[in-house]
Motif scaffolding. Structure first.
Motif, PDB file in Angstrom:
ATOM      1  N   GLU A   1       2.800 -13.942   3.519  1.00 13.48           N
ATOM      2  CA  GLU A   1       2.995 -15.078   4.424  1.00 13.48           C
ATOM      3  C   GLU A   1       4.464 -15.449   4.634  1.00 13.48           C
ATOM      4  O   GLU A   1       4.876 -15.779   5.738  1.00 13.48           O
ATOM      5  N   GLU A   2       5.264 -15.383   3.583  1.00  8.67           N
ATOM      6  CA  GLU A   2       6.669 -15.783   3.708  1.00  8.67           C
ATOM      7  C   GLU A   2       7.477 -14.854   4.612  1.00  8.67           C
ATOM      8  O   GLU A   2       8.577 -15.195   5.032  1.00  8.67           O
ATOM      9  N   PHE A   3       6.908 -13.688   4.957  1.00  7.64           N
ATOM     10  CA  PHE A   3       7.604 -12.738   5.823  1.00  7.64           C
ATOM     11  C   PHE A   3       6.982 -12.659   7.216  1.00  7.64           C
ATOM     12  O   PHE A   3       7.319 -11.771   7.992  1.00  7.64           O
ATOM     13  N   ASN A   4       6.064 -13.578   7.533  1.00  5.80           N
ATOM     14  CA  ASN A   4       5.439 -13.601   8.859  1.00  5.80           C
ATOM     15  C   ASN A   4       6.495 -13.797   9.950  1.00  5.80           C
ATOM     16  O   ASN A   4       7.501 -14.464   9.738  1.00  5.80           O
ATOM     17  N   GLY A   5       6.226 -13.195  11.110  1.00  4.81           N
ATOM     18  CA  GLY A   5       7.094 -13.385  12.256  1.00  4.81           C
ATOM     19  C   GLY A   5       8.326 -12.501  12.283  1.00  4.81           C
ATOM     20  O   GLY A   5       9.175 -12.633  13.161  1.00  4.81           O
ATOM     21  N   LYS A   6       8.445 -11.572  11.339  1.00  6.60           N
ATOM     22  CA  LYS A   6       9.618 -10.691  11.291  1.00  6.60           C
ATOM     23  C   LYS A   6       9.331  -9.307  11.868  1.00  6.60           C
ATOM     24  O   LYS A   6      10.187  -8.443  11.840  1.00  6.60           O
ATOM     25  N   GLY A   7       8.110  -9.095  12.346  1.00  5.27           N
ATOM     26  CA  GLY A   7       7.757  -7.803  12.934  1.00  5.27           C
ATOM     27  C   GLY A   7       7.416  -6.729  11.912  1.00  5.27           C
ATOM     28  O   GLY A   7       7.391  -5.548  12.233  1.00  5.27           O
ATOM     29  N   TYR A   8       7.129  -7.131  10.675  1.00  9.61           N
ATOM     30  CA  TYR A   8       6.887  -6.150   9.630  1.00  9.61           C
ATOM     31  C   TYR A   8       5.548  -5.432   9.776  1.00  9.61           C
ATOM     32  O   TYR A   8       5.412  -4.278   9.371  1.00  9.61           O
ATOM     33  N   ALA A   9       4.546  -6.086  10.353  1.00  9.03           N
ATOM     34  CA  ALA A   9       3.280  -5.393  10.612  1.00  9.03           C
ATOM     35  C   ALA A   9       3.516  -4.254  11.598  1.00  9.03           C
ATOM     36  O   ALA A   9       2.962  -3.156  11.445  1.00  9.03           O
ATOM     37  N   LYS A  10       4.369  -4.485  12.574  1.00  5.63           N
ATOM     38  CA  LYS A  10       4.706  -3.433  13.554  1.00  5.63           C
ATOM     39  C   LYS A  10       5.476  -2.303  12.886  1.00  5.63           C
ATOM     40  O   LYS A  10       5.306  -1.133  13.237  1.00  5.63           O
ATOM     41  N   VAL A  11       6.302  -2.617  11.897  1.00  7.60           N
ATOM     42  CA  VAL A  11       7.012  -1.581  11.138  1.00  7.60           C
ATOM     43  C   VAL A  11       5.991  -0.669  10.452  1.00  7.60           C
ATOM     44  O   VAL A  11       6.115   0.561  10.492  1.00  7.60           O
ATOM     45  N   LEU A  12       4.976  -1.268   9.838  1.00  2.00           N
ATOM     46  CA  LEU A  12       3.916  -0.482   9.199  1.00  2.00           C
ATOM     47  C   LEU A  12       3.157   0.352  10.233  1.00  2.00           C
ATOM     48  O   LEU A  12       2.878   1.534  10.007  1.00  2.00           O
ATOM     49  N   LEU A  13       2.842  -0.254  11.365  1.00  2.00           N
ATOM     50  CA  LEU A  13       2.135   0.453  12.429  1.00  2.00           C
ATOM     51  C   LEU A  13       2.951   1.653  12.908  1.00  2.00           C
ATOM     52  O   LEU A  13       2.424   2.766  13.034  1.00  2.00           O
ATOM     53  N   ASP A  14       4.230   1.454  13.175  1.00  2.00           N
ATOM     54  CA  ASP A  14       5.085   2.543  13.663  1.00  2.00           C
ATOM     55  C   ASP A  14       5.178   3.678  12.654  1.00  2.00           C
ATOM     56  O   ASP A  14       5.163   4.857  13.023  1.00  2.00           O
ATOM     57  N   GLU A  15       5.263   3.341  11.377  1.00  2.00           N
ATOM     58  CA  GLU A  15       5.326   4.359  10.318  1.00  2.00           C
ATOM     59  C   GLU A  15       4.022   5.157  10.264  1.00  2.00           C
ATOM     60  O   GLU A  15       4.036   6.382  10.149  1.00  2.00           O
ATOM     61  N   MET A  16       2.892   4.466  10.366  1.00  2.00           N
ATOM     62  CA  MET A  16       1.597   5.134  10.349  1.00  2.00           C
ATOM     63  C   MET A  16       1.449   6.052  11.556  1.00  2.00           C
ATOM     64  O   MET A  16       1.017   7.197  11.441  1.00  2.00           O
ATOM     65  N   VAL A  17       1.836   5.570  12.734  1.00  2.00           N
ATOM     66  CA  VAL A  17       1.721   6.365  13.958  1.00  2.00           C
ATOM     67  C   VAL A  17       2.590   7.626  13.862  1.00  2.00           C
ATOM     68  O   VAL A  17       2.144   8.725  14.223  1.00  2.00           O
ATOM     69  N   ALA A  18       3.800   7.500  13.369  1.00  2.00           N
ATOM     70  CA  ALA A  18       4.681   8.662  13.210  1.00  2.00           C
ATOM     71  C   ALA A  18       4.060   9.678  12.246  1.00  2.00           C
ATOM     72  O   ALA A  18       4.082  10.895  12.496  1.00  2.00           O
TER      73      ALA A  18
END
Length: 96
Positions: free
Chosen positions: A46-63
């Motif tokens: 929760e303390e890292f919400n709004g920083k785009g970190y879920a998208k970082v995980l998504l991009d890594e998985m997609v690659a």
């Protein structure tokens, strides 16, 4: 910026972990069976919400999926929502 590490057990269950200062702050839970990577859940502390970190995980998985020529079964609501919003971007890997 946190680092992303893939951790899988012998049964190909595990996930991409988001690590900052030796602490796990997020994770994308998945399994691999044959050529299908199934994503079950994505979560960032929760303390890292709004920083785009879920998208970082998504991009890594997609690659990773594209590199290994897998397809993705998106059971995770976040991944499913991204695939639905941007179908052209993920058409080559989305196992509908």
């Amino acid at each position: 910026m946190p680092q992303v590490q893939l951790k899988l057990d012998e049964k190909q269950h595990g996930g991409f972990q988001l690590i900052e200062k030796d602490k796990k702050i997020g994770e994308m839970v998945l399994s691999i069976s044959g050529t299908i990577l199934t994503v079950y859940h994505t979560e960032v502390d929760e303390e890292f919400n709004g920083k785009g970190y879920a998208k970082v995980l998504l991009d890594e998985m997609v690659a990773y999926v594209r590199k290994h020529k897998y397809t993705v079964k998106a059971l995770c609501p976040y991944v499913f929502a991204q695939f639905t919003r941007h179908p052209d971007e993920y058409a080559d890997i989305w196992e509908k």
